[in-house]
Design an enzyme around this catalytic site. Structure first.
Site, PDB file in Angstrom:
ATOM      1  N   HIS A 149       0.834  -1.205   0.000  1.00 35.16           N
ATOM      2  CA  HIS A 149       0.000   0.000   0.000  1.00 35.16           C
ATOM      3  C   HIS A 149       0.871   1.259   0.000  1.00 35.16           C
ATOM      4  O   HIS A 149       0.451   2.303  -0.496  1.00 35.16           O
ATOM      5  CB  HIS A 149      -0.915   0.017   1.229  1.00 35.16           C
ATOM      6  CG  HIS A 149      -2.006  -1.003   1.199  1.00 35.16           C
ATOM      7  ND1 HIS A 149      -1.822  -2.288   1.633  1.00 35.16           N
ATOM      8  CD2 HIS A 149      -3.287  -0.926   0.763  1.00 35.16           C
ATOM      9  CE1 HIS A 149      -2.951  -2.966   1.483  1.00 35.16           C
ATOM     10  NE2 HIS A 149      -3.848  -2.161   0.951  1.00 35.16           N
ATOM     11  N   ASP A 221      -4.436  -6.163  -7.870  1.00 31.44           N
ATOM     12  CA  ASP A 221      -4.714  -5.476  -6.617  1.00 31.44           C
ATOM     13  C   ASP A 221      -4.935  -3.999  -6.965  1.00 31.44           C
ATOM     14  O   ASP A 221      -4.732  -3.575  -8.116  1.00 31.44           O
ATOM     15  CB  ASP A 221      -3.549  -5.673  -5.651  1.00 31.44           C
ATOM     16  CG  ASP A 221      -3.977  -5.602  -4.179  1.00 31.44           C
ATOM     17  OD1 ASP A 221      -5.071  -5.066  -3.904  1.00 31.44           O
ATOM     18  OD2 ASP A 221      -3.224  -6.073  -3.318  1.00 31.44           O
TER      19      ASP A 221
END
Length: 292
Positions: A149, A221
Protein backbone atom coordinates in the site's frame (compact mmCIF):
# COMPACT_ATOMS: atom_id res chain seq x y z
CA UNK A 1 -17.03 -4.22 -15.54
CA UNK A 2 -18.06 -3.93 -11.92
CA UNK A 3 -17.69 -2.33 -8.51
CA UNK A 4 -15.89 -2.99 -5.25
CA UNK A 5 -17.26 -1.79 -1.91
CA UNK A 6 -15.18 -0.65 1.06
CA UNK A 7 -16.07 0.40 4.60
CA UNK A 8 -16.73 3.92 3.31
CA UNK A 9 -19.57 2.50 1.20
CA UNK A 10 -21.21 0.64 4.08
CA UNK A 11 -23.75 2.14 6.48
CA UNK A 12 -25.86 -0.93 7.28
CA UNK A 13 -26.98 -4.12 5.59
CA UNK A 14 -30.17 -2.63 4.16
CA UNK A 15 -28.21 0.20 2.55
CA UNK A 16 -25.63 -2.22 1.10
CA UNK A 17 -28.34 -4.45 -0.37
CA UNK A 18 -30.06 -1.43 -1.90
CA UNK A 19 -26.78 -0.09 -3.30
CA UNK A 20 -25.88 -3.42 -4.89
CA UNK A 21 -29.37 -3.72 -6.35
CA UNK A 22 -29.03 -0.22 -7.83
CA UNK A 23 -25.69 -1.20 -9.40
CA UNK A 24 -27.28 -4.21 -11.07
CA UNK A 25 -30.26 -2.22 -12.35
CA UNK A 26 -27.91 0.45 -13.74
CA UNK A 27 -26.16 -2.22 -15.82
CA UNK A 28 -29.33 -2.75 -17.86
CA UNK A 29 -29.30 -6.47 -18.52
CA UNK A 30 -25.66 -7.50 -18.16
CA UNK A 31 -24.22 -8.87 -14.94
CA UNK A 32 -21.58 -6.69 -13.27
CA UNK A 33 -18.93 -7.90 -10.86
CA UNK A 34 -20.14 -6.77 -7.42
CA UNK A 35 -17.22 -7.41 -5.11
CA UNK A 36 -15.85 -6.89 -1.61
CA UNK A 37 -12.91 -7.89 0.59
CA UNK A 38 -14.65 -10.04 3.19
CA UNK A 39 -11.94 -12.27 4.62
CA UNK A 40 -12.65 -12.27 8.34
CA UNK A 41 -10.40 -10.79 11.00
CA UNK A 42 -9.17 -7.25 10.32
CA UNK A 43 -10.22 -7.33 6.65
CA UNK A 44 -13.99 -7.54 6.92
CA UNK A 45 -15.81 -4.63 5.32
CA UNK A 46 -19.28 -5.61 6.50
CA UNK A 47 -19.55 -6.26 10.21
CA UNK A 48 -22.48 -6.89 12.55
CA UNK A 49 -25.17 -8.07 11.91
CA UNK A 50 -23.02 -10.04 9.47
CA UNK A 51 -21.02 -12.72 11.26
CA UNK A 52 -17.79 -11.25 12.62
CA UNK A 53 -15.12 -13.89 12.04
CA UNK A 54 -11.67 -14.30 13.59
CA UNK A 55 -8.58 -13.97 11.38
CA UNK A 56 -7.93 -16.85 9.04
CA UNK A 57 -4.80 -17.81 11.03
CA UNK A 58 -7.18 -18.91 13.79
CA UNK A 59 -9.12 -21.04 11.32
CA UNK A 60 -5.88 -22.42 9.88
CA UNK A 61 -4.69 -23.40 13.35
CA UNK A 62 -7.58 -25.87 13.59
CA UNK A 63 -6.48 -27.67 10.41
CA UNK A 64 -10.16 -28.54 9.95
CA UNK A 65 -11.05 -28.40 6.24
CA UNK A 66 -14.72 -29.16 6.90
CA UNK A 67 -14.88 -26.17 9.22
CA UNK A 68 -13.20 -24.04 6.53
CA UNK A 69 -15.85 -25.12 4.01
CA UNK A 70 -18.56 -24.19 6.51
CA UNK A 71 -16.96 -20.79 7.14
CA UNK A 72 -16.77 -20.15 3.40
CA UNK A 73 -20.41 -21.13 2.96
CA UNK A 74 -21.39 -18.83 5.84
CA UNK A 75 -19.41 -15.94 4.34
CA UNK A 76 -20.81 -16.58 0.88
CA UNK A 77 -24.39 -16.92 2.06
CA UNK A 78 -24.30 -13.56 3.79
CA UNK A 79 -22.61 -11.85 0.85
CA UNK A 80 -24.97 -13.37 -1.70
CA UNK A 81 -27.95 -12.18 0.34
CA UNK A 82 -26.54 -8.64 0.16
CA UNK A 83 -26.11 -8.78 -3.61
CA UNK A 84 -22.39 -9.55 -3.93
CA UNK A 85 -21.17 -12.13 -6.44
CA UNK A 86 -17.37 -11.94 -5.88
CA UNK A 87 -15.42 -12.11 -2.62
CA UNK A 88 -11.72 -11.26 -2.78
CA UNK A 89 -10.86 -14.26 -0.62
CA UNK A 90 -9.27 -16.64 0.25
CA UNK A 91 -5.82 -15.33 1.11
CA UNK A 92 -3.44 -18.03 -0.17
CA UNK A 93 -0.23 -16.33 0.97
CA UNK A 94 2.11 -18.27 3.25
CA UNK A 95 3.04 -16.23 6.32
CA UNK A 96 6.75 -17.02 6.48
CA UNK A 97 8.01 -13.62 7.67
CA UNK A 98 6.80 -12.94 11.24
CA UNK A 99 7.49 -9.21 10.74
CA UNK A 100 5.09 -9.09 7.78
CA UNK A 101 2.08 -7.10 8.95
CA UNK A 102 0.29 -6.53 5.63
CA UNK A 103 -0.48 -10.28 5.46
CA UNK A 104 0.21 -11.61 8.95
CA UNK A 105 -2.79 -13.37 10.45
CA UNK A 106 -4.79 -12.89 7.26
CA UNK A 107 -2.98 -16.02 6.03
CA UNK A 108 -4.04 -19.49 7.16
CA UNK A 109 -0.57 -20.19 8.47
CA UNK A 110 3.09 -20.78 7.79
CA UNK A 111 2.91 -24.16 6.05
CA UNK A 112 2.29 -24.08 2.26
CA UNK A 113 0.37 -27.37 2.22
CA UNK A 114 -1.94 -26.26 5.03
CA UNK A 115 -2.51 -22.88 3.37
CA UNK A 116 -3.47 -24.57 0.10
CA UNK A 117 -5.88 -27.02 1.75
CA UNK A 118 -7.62 -24.41 3.91
CA UNK A 119 -7.81 -21.81 1.13
CA UNK A 120 -9.31 -24.43 -1.18
CA UNK A 121 -11.87 -25.42 1.43
CA UNK A 122 -12.92 -21.80 2.05
CA UNK A 123 -13.18 -21.24 -1.71
CA UNK A 124 -15.39 -24.31 -2.02
CA UNK A 125 -17.73 -22.97 0.66
CA UNK A 126 -17.99 -19.60 -1.08
CA UNK A 127 -18.76 -21.34 -4.37
CA UNK A 128 -21.44 -23.50 -2.75
CA UNK A 129 -23.12 -20.30 -1.57
CA UNK A 130 -23.09 -18.80 -5.08
CA UNK A 131 -20.21 -16.36 -4.65
CA UNK A 132 -17.07 -16.43 -6.82
CA UNK A 133 -13.87 -16.79 -4.76
CA UNK A 134 -10.65 -15.00 -5.71
CA UNK A 135 -7.32 -16.33 -4.42
CA UNK A 136 -4.76 -13.69 -3.49
CA UNK A 137 -2.06 -12.34 -3.63
CA UNK A 138 -0.27 -14.24 -6.43
CA UNK A 139 2.57 -15.21 -6.51
CA UNK A 140 2.74 -14.82 -2.73
CA UNK A 141 3.01 -11.79 -0.43
CA UNK A 142 3.72 -13.63 2.82
CA UNK A 143 7.50 -13.23 3.00
CA UNK A 144 7.68 -9.50 2.33
CA UNK A 145 8.61 -6.86 4.88
CA UNK A 146 7.20 -3.73 3.24
CA UNK A 147 3.49 -3.05 2.75
CA UNK A 148 2.62 -2.60 -0.95
CA UNK A 149 0.00 0.00 0.00
CA UNK A 150 2.91 2.33 0.80
CA UNK A 151 6.05 0.99 -0.90
CA UNK A 152 7.26 -1.66 -3.35
CA UNK A 153 8.09 -4.89 -1.50
CA UNK A 154 10.80 -7.15 -2.86
CA UNK A 155 11.32 -10.90 -2.65
CA UNK A 156 14.79 -12.16 -3.52
CA UNK A 157 14.10 -15.90 -3.45
CA UNK A 158 14.97 -18.04 -6.47
CA UNK A 159 12.49 -20.14 -8.41
CA UNK A 160 13.14 -23.34 -6.44
CA UNK A 161 12.11 -21.68 -3.19
CA UNK A 162 9.15 -19.91 -4.85
CA UNK A 163 7.84 -23.23 -6.20
CA UNK A 164 8.27 -24.96 -2.84
CA UNK A 165 6.62 -22.27 -0.71
CA UNK A 166 4.96 -19.22 -2.26
CA UNK A 167 3.52 -20.87 -5.38
CA UNK A 168 2.51 -24.16 -3.79
CA UNK A 169 -0.90 -23.14 -2.38
CA UNK A 170 -1.81 -21.45 -5.67
CA UNK A 171 -0.80 -24.51 -7.69
CA UNK A 172 -3.21 -26.58 -5.58
CA UNK A 173 -5.99 -24.04 -6.07
CA UNK A 174 -5.46 -23.87 -9.82
CA UNK A 175 -5.82 -27.65 -10.08
CA UNK A 176 -9.23 -27.18 -8.47
CA UNK A 177 -10.19 -24.59 -11.12
CA UNK A 178 -9.98 -21.45 -9.01
CA UNK A 179 -12.01 -18.99 -11.15
CA UNK A 180 -10.19 -15.78 -10.22
CA UNK A 181 -6.79 -14.78 -8.86
CA UNK A 182 -5.50 -11.40 -7.64
CA UNK A 183 -1.92 -10.34 -8.32
CA UNK A 184 0.49 -8.80 -5.84
CA UNK A 185 2.40 -5.56 -6.39
CA UNK A 186 5.78 -7.02 -5.45
CA UNK A 187 9.15 -7.08 -7.19
CA UNK A 188 10.67 -10.54 -7.65
CA UNK A 189 13.95 -10.25 -9.56
CA UNK A 190 13.99 -14.02 -10.26
CA UNK A 191 10.89 -13.38 -12.40
CA UNK A 192 11.23 -9.74 -13.50
CA UNK A 193 13.86 -7.35 -12.17
CA UNK A 194 12.15 -4.25 -13.64
CA UNK A 195 8.39 -4.34 -13.11
CA UNK A 196 6.14 -5.24 -10.15
CA UNK A 197 4.51 -8.61 -10.73
CA UNK A 198 1.08 -7.17 -11.63
CA UNK A 199 2.61 -5.29 -14.57
CA UNK A 200 5.08 -7.97 -15.60
CA UNK A 201 4.70 -9.88 -18.86
CA UNK A 202 7.20 -12.43 -17.55
CA UNK A 203 5.14 -12.72 -14.37
CA UNK A 204 1.48 -12.76 -15.41
CA UNK A 205 1.96 -13.87 -19.00
CA UNK A 206 4.90 -16.20 -18.37
CA UNK A 207 4.74 -17.68 -14.88
CA UNK A 208 0.99 -17.55 -14.27
CA UNK A 209 -0.48 -18.15 -17.73
CA UNK A 210 2.15 -20.36 -19.39
CA UNK A 211 4.15 -22.15 -16.69
CA UNK A 212 1.22 -22.69 -14.32
CA UNK A 213 -1.39 -22.99 -17.08
CA UNK A 214 -3.90 -20.64 -15.47
CA UNK A 215 -6.74 -19.51 -17.75
CA UNK A 216 -9.10 -17.98 -15.20
CA UNK A 217 -9.69 -14.28 -14.59
CA UNK A 218 -6.65 -12.30 -13.41
CA UNK A 219 -7.48 -9.19 -11.39
CA UNK A 220 -4.96 -6.63 -10.19
CA UNK A 221 -4.71 -5.48 -6.62
CA UNK A 222 -5.67 -1.81 -6.24
CA UNK A 223 -3.61 0.16 -8.75
CA UNK A 224 -3.65 3.24 -6.53
CA UNK A 225 -1.41 1.46 -4.04
CA UNK A 226 1.91 3.27 -3.88
CA UNK A 227 3.92 0.22 -4.96
CA UNK A 228 2.74 0.97 -8.51
CA UNK A 229 1.17 4.45 -8.36
CA UNK A 230 4.46 6.06 -7.26
CA UNK A 231 6.26 4.57 -10.27
CA UNK A 232 3.87 4.82 -13.20
CA UNK A 233 1.08 7.07 -14.40
CA UNK A 234 -2.33 5.53 -15.06
CA UNK A 235 -1.83 5.34 -18.80
CA UNK A 236 1.44 3.43 -18.43
CA UNK A 237 -0.16 1.07 -15.90
CA UNK A 238 -2.83 0.22 -18.47
CA UNK A 239 -0.23 -0.34 -21.20
CA UNK A 240 1.88 -2.64 -19.06
CA UNK A 241 -1.11 -4.42 -17.52
CA UNK A 242 -2.67 -5.28 -20.88
CA UNK A 243 0.67 -6.52 -22.18
CA UNK A 244 1.16 -8.60 -19.03
CA UNK A 245 -2.25 -10.26 -19.35
CA UNK A 246 -4.34 -8.69 -16.58
CA UNK A 247 -8.09 -9.08 -17.21
CA UNK A 248 -9.61 -6.77 -14.57
CA UNK A 249 -8.00 -3.57 -13.28
CA UNK A 250 -8.93 -2.34 -9.81
CA UNK A 251 -8.78 1.43 -9.31
CA UNK A 252 -10.48 1.89 -5.98
CA UNK A 253 -10.44 5.55 -4.97
CA UNK A 254 -10.17 8.25 -7.62
CA UNK A 255 -12.74 8.77 -10.34
CA UNK A 256 -10.36 10.75 -12.55
CA UNK A 257 -7.92 7.84 -12.57
CA UNK A 258 -10.43 5.20 -13.61
CA UNK A 259 -11.80 7.48 -16.32
CA UNK A 260 -8.26 8.00 -17.64
CA UNK A 261 -7.65 4.25 -17.42
CA UNK A 262 -10.76 3.47 -19.46
CA UNK A 263 -9.80 6.06 -22.06
CA UNK A 264 -6.28 4.62 -22.27
CA UNK A 265 -7.68 1.13 -22.91
CA UNK A 266 -10.00 2.40 -25.66
CA UNK A 267 -7.21 4.32 -27.41
CA UNK A 268 -4.84 1.34 -27.16
CA UNK A 269 -7.44 -0.98 -28.69
CA UNK A 270 -8.01 1.47 -31.54
CA UNK A 271 -4.35 1.67 -32.54
CA UNK A 272 -3.04 -1.80 -31.63
CA UNK A 273 -4.78 -4.91 -33.04
CA UNK A 274 -2.70 -7.27 -30.88
CA UNK A 275 -3.67 -5.43 -27.69
CA UNK A 276 -7.29 -5.41 -28.82
CA UNK A 277 -7.17 -9.19 -29.19
CA UNK A 278 -5.78 -9.46 -25.66
CA UNK A 279 -8.64 -7.30 -24.37
CA UNK A 280 -11.17 -9.42 -26.23
CA UNK A 281 -9.74 -12.56 -24.62
CA UNK A 282 -10.00 -10.86 -21.23
CA UNK A 283 -13.61 -9.88 -21.92
CA UNK A 284 -14.38 -13.49 -22.86
CA UNK A 285 -12.92 -14.74 -19.57
CA UNK A 286 -14.99 -12.22 -17.64
CA UNK A 287 -18.18 -13.20 -19.49
CA UNK A 288 -17.43 -16.85 -18.76
CA UNK A 289 -17.03 -15.99 -15.07
CA UNK A 290 -20.28 -14.02 -15.00
CA UNK A 291 -22.13 -16.87 -16.74
CA UNK A 292 -21.12 -19.20 -13.90
Amino acid sequence: GGVILFRRNVADVAQVAALNDAVRRACDGWIPIVSVDQEGGRVQRIKSPATVLPPMAALGATGDVELAVAVGELLGGELEALGFNVDFAPVADVWTNPENTVIGDRAFGTDPELCGRMAGALALGLTMAGVVPCAKHFPGHGDTLLDSHFALPRIDHGMDRLRAVELRPFARLFKANMPMVMTAHILIPAIDAEHPFTLSRAGVGGLLRVMMGYDGVVVSDDLEMQAVADRYDVETIMELGVDAGVDVFLICHTRDKWERAFEALVRRAERDPVARQRMERSAARIRRLEAG
